[in-house]
Design a protein around this motif. Structure first.
Motif, PDB file in Angstrom:
ATOM      1  N   ARG A   1      29.564 -62.836 105.736  1.00  0.00           N
ATOM      2  CA  ARG A   1      30.295 -61.613 106.071  1.00  0.00           C
ATOM      3  C   ARG A   1      30.288 -60.686 104.871  1.00  0.00           C
ATOM      4  N   ARG A   2      29.900 -59.447 105.097  1.00  0.00           N
ATOM      5  CA  ARG A   2      29.916 -58.479 104.006  1.00  0.00           C
ATOM      6  C   ARG A   2      31.354 -57.985 103.782  1.00  0.00           C
ATOM      7  N   PRO A   3      31.674 -57.431 102.612  1.00  0.00           N
ATOM      8  CA  PRO A   3      33.057 -57.010 102.322  1.00  0.00           C
ATOM      9  C   PRO A   3      33.387 -55.646 102.911  1.00  0.00           C
ATOM     10  N   ASP A   4      33.436 -55.567 104.245  1.00  0.00           N
ATOM     11  CA  ASP A   4      33.774 -54.302 104.894  1.00  0.00           C
ATOM     12  C   ASP A   4      35.176 -53.836 104.529  1.00  0.00           C
ATOM     13  N   VAL A   5      35.986 -54.760 104.026  1.00  0.00           N
ATOM     14  CA  VAL A   5      37.358 -54.404 103.659  1.00  0.00           C
ATOM     15  C   VAL A   5      37.402 -53.428 102.490  1.00  0.00           C
ATOM     16  N   LEU A   6      36.361 -53.389 101.649  1.00  0.00           N
ATOM     17  CA  LEU A   6      36.406 -52.515 100.468  1.00  0.00           C
ATOM     18  C   LEU A   6      36.521 -51.053 100.867  1.00  0.00           C
ATOM     19  N   LYS A   7      35.677 -50.596 101.792  1.00  0.00           N
ATOM     20  CA  LYS A   7      35.723 -49.180 102.175  1.00  0.00           C
ATOM     21  C   LYS A   7      37.063 -48.844 102.837  1.00  0.00           C
ATOM     22  N   ILE A   8      37.602 -49.813 103.612  1.00  0.00           N
ATOM     23  CA  ILE A   8      38.905 -49.595 104.235  1.00  0.00           C
ATOM     24  C   ILE A   8      39.984 -49.458 103.164  1.00  0.00           C
ATOM     25  N   ALA A   9      39.964 -50.365 102.181  1.00  0.00           N
ATOM     26  CA  ALA A   9      40.963 -50.335 101.118  1.00  0.00           C
ATOM     27  C   ALA A   9      40.890 -49.045 100.313  1.00  0.00           C
ATOM     28  N   VAL A  10      39.668 -48.624  99.981  1.00  0.00           N
ATOM     29  CA  VAL A  10      39.498 -47.392  99.212  1.00  0.00           C
ATOM     30  C   VAL A  10      40.040 -46.196  99.995  1.00  0.00           C
ATOM     31  N   THR A  11      39.769 -46.167 101.298  1.00  0.00           N
ATOM     32  CA  THR A  11      40.251 -45.056 102.125  1.00  0.00           C
ATOM     33  C   THR A  11      41.776 -45.043 102.197  1.00  0.00           C
ATOM     34  N   LEU A  12      42.380 -46.210 102.464  1.00  0.00           N
ATOM     35  CA  LEU A  12      43.841 -46.274 102.549  1.00  0.00           C
ATOM     36  C   LEU A  12      44.491 -45.843 101.248  1.00  0.00           C
ATOM     37  N   LYS A  13      43.929 -46.298 100.130  1.00  0.00           N
ATOM     38  CA  LYS A  13      44.507 -45.993  98.818  1.00  0.00           C
ATOM     39  C   LYS A  13      44.275 -44.532  98.435  1.00  0.00           C
ATOM     40  N   THR A  14      43.115 -43.982  98.775  1.00  0.00           N
ATOM     41  CA  THR A  14      42.782 -42.606  98.393  1.00  0.00           C
ATOM     42  C   THR A  14      43.563 -41.589  99.204  1.00  0.00           C
ATOM     43  N   LEU A  15      43.646 -41.788 100.511  1.00  0.00           N
ATOM     44  CA  LEU A  15      44.287 -40.801 101.375  1.00  0.00           C
ATOM     45  C   LEU A  15      45.764 -41.084 101.605  1.00  0.00           C
ATOM     46  N   GLY A  16      46.134 -42.365 101.587  1.00  0.00           N
ATOM     47  CA  GLY A  16      47.509 -42.713 101.897  1.00  0.00           C
ATOM     48  C   GLY A  16      47.837 -42.464 103.356  1.00  0.00           C
ATOM     49  N   ARG A  17      49.032 -42.833 103.746  1.00  0.00           N
ATOM     50  CA  ARG A  17      49.452 -42.644 105.133  1.00  0.00           C
ATOM     51  C   ARG A  17      49.451 -41.166 105.525  1.00  0.00           C
ATOM     52  N   GLN A  18      49.906 -40.304 104.617  1.00  0.00           N
ATOM     53  CA  GLN A  18      49.969 -38.876 104.956  1.00  0.00           C
ATOM     54  C   GLN A  18      48.583 -38.282 105.156  1.00  0.00           C
ATOM     55  N   GLY A  19      47.640 -38.655 104.287  1.00  0.00           N
ATOM     56  CA  GLY A  19      46.296 -38.109 104.414  1.00  0.00           C
ATOM     57  C   GLY A  19      45.607 -38.558 105.685  1.00  0.00           C
ATOM     58  N   LEU A  20      45.694 -39.848 105.998  1.00  0.00           N
ATOM     59  CA  LEU A  20      45.092 -40.337 107.234  1.00  0.00           C
ATOM     60  C   LEU A  20      45.802 -39.764 108.454  1.00  0.00           C
TER      61      LEU A  20
END
Length: 454
Positions: free
Chosen positions: A335-354
């Motif tokens: 399994r590739r680490p698909d979680v990395l892009k998800i984590a980066v997005t959540l951390k970069t944008l936050g709840r308000q940005g998403l």
């Protein structure tokens, strides 16, 4: 021949840097050559152009221009989800920050089947899955390739908890659910009417009353965001019926799950917290590169069904010594680490940005519906629930609706979907590009109007 450089390791970034310039140039040149949301000419023209660009797939002597030429050819022949007239499917334009993170995942190449292949990635996955599970009221979550795998896993966990479990789902449910029942050898699913596009609670109550079996022997699958129209089943009522009749509840929120990020819209998912399992898919309303699915699980003991031993990956003594066991996190091994892009997005944008992105595309759908209603040449099916809008040219036959869609595809002018509801064929616009403008939406209507046979 010189040994090609590697993408990972201390020298990896230096090896990648010039290649990134090549890829970015080829992407830009290919998009310019395409000139629209889809390559013009139809399947055979596109296929021949690609065949010409590729030539010999495995030549005796390598071609140093292969990276540029093939990326250019793929970009020129791609459907561009960032184009405002590319609106057929739940096919999002990925965020640049998520795509960049995906590159890092590919370069590092962790495999999440054993801790010694993915030390940091395994911990990151644990942190992110627990956080996203909590959003649905669950205890844990598994990373999957998307909604289909998540739905299959949900049925598998239900079967292992209650052997012989029978699926009960609406006629509006995603095809992957009934297909998973077939794949897993489950009894024929009970399909509940969905006359208004959503599961009918009265019909569900009647079916569960008539069905016989011990508590837990039925799995009710509800939908939060149908593929055809983005509709949401009455989740609180369905959850209440599951409690009354002792049925297990799965909610397929592959599309609608992104509403959780929006303070304005998360109440549309009230009832999600009662589900035993929930399908999420962040390469829809999460703007991730494929793949980025999850299955949240309320009862962690359900996951014991996935336990598996392979001595070279998770031997008993290694596990007892404290090395995390990752095989029980998926039916896949590598399994590739698909979680990395998800984590980066959540951390970069936050709840308000998403949440802002979710609100923007939903607002675009309401604007598009408004424009349709103000133009006598079009008929609107209904106000949008999420970001999908169904419409059709006024007075057009179903054949004419199908024809205009195919003509716009063939010409590379617009990519619209299709849906059968209320006995008629509708054009479907699924709006997932936050940068779409009202003028873009008006020009899309102009294209449909100008190409509809009369």
């Amino acid at each position: 021949m010189r040994t090609p450089p590697l993408a990972s390791g201390a020298e990896g970034p230096d090896a990648l840097r010039p290649l990134l310039d090549t890829v970015l140039r080829a992407l830009a040149d290919g998009a310019h050559a395409r000139g629209g949301p889809l390559p013009a000419g139809g399947p055979e023209t596109v296929a021949q152009r690609l065949r010409d660009a590729v030539g010999d797939v495995l030549p005796d002597k390598g071609d140093p221009n292969a990276l540029h030429d093939l990326v250019h050819a793929l970009a020129e022949g791609a459907a561009d989800p960032a184009h405002p007239h590319c609106a057929a499917h739940l096919h999002c334009p990925p965020l640049a920050v998520a795509t960049a993170a995906d590159l890092a995942a590919g370069a590092l190449n962790p495999s999440l089947d054993s801790w010694d292949q993915a030390p940091a990635a395994s911990e990151l996955e644990a942190l992110v899955t627990r956080a996203l599970a909590a959003e649905t009221g669950a205890a844990d979550a598994l990373v999957t390739t998307g909604g289909t795998e998540s739905n299959q896993l949900a049925l598998l966990l239900a079967r292992e908890a209650h052997p012989g479990v029978r699926l009960v789902c609406g006629a509006n449910a995603h095809h992957s659910l009934t297909r998973a029942a077939w794949l897993l050898g489950l009894p024929e699913p009970v399909v509940i009417p969905a006359p208004a596009g959503t599961l009918d609670p009265a019909a569900l109550d009647e079916a569960l009353t008539q069905l016989t079996g011990p508590r837990g022997s039925f799995l009710v699958a509800a939908t939060a965001g149908t593929t055809d129209a983005g509709l949401i089943d009455p989740l609180p009522q369905i959850a209440g019926l599951c409690t009354t009749h002792g049925a297990r509840l799965h909610i397929d929120a592959a599309y609608g799950g992104g509403l959780l990020f929006s303070e304005r819209r998360r109440t549309q998912l009230t009832g999600l917290e009662h589900a035993d399992t929930v399908t999420l898919d962040l390469h829809k309303l999460g703007w991730q590169p494929v793949a980025a699915g999850l299955l949240t699980v309320k009862n962690p003991s359900d996951l014991t069904a996935l336990a598996h031993r392979a001595d070279y990956l998770n031997s008993d003594d290694d596990t007892e010594a404290g090395l995390p066991d990752l095989l029980g996190r998926s039916l896949r091994t590598t399994r590739r680490p698909d979680v990395l892009k998800i984590a980066v997005t959540l951390k970069t944008l936050g709840r308000q940005g998403l949440g802002a992105l979710v609100d923007q595309v939903c607002d675009h759908a309401h604007e598009f519906a408004r424009q349709i209603q103000t133009r006598p040449g079009f008929e609107l099916h209904d106000r949008p629930t999420i970001s999908t809008v169904l419409f059709r040219p006024t007075g057009a036959t179903d054949d004419a609706v199908a024809d205009v869609r195919r003509k716009l595809l063939h010409d590379g002018r617009a990519v619209l979907g299709r849906a059968h509801l209320d006995g008629r064929l509708w054009l479907k616009a699924t709006l997932l590009n936050p940068h779409t403008t009202p003028d873009d939406l008006a020009s899309l209507l102009n294209l449909v109007e100008g190409n509809t046979p009369r």
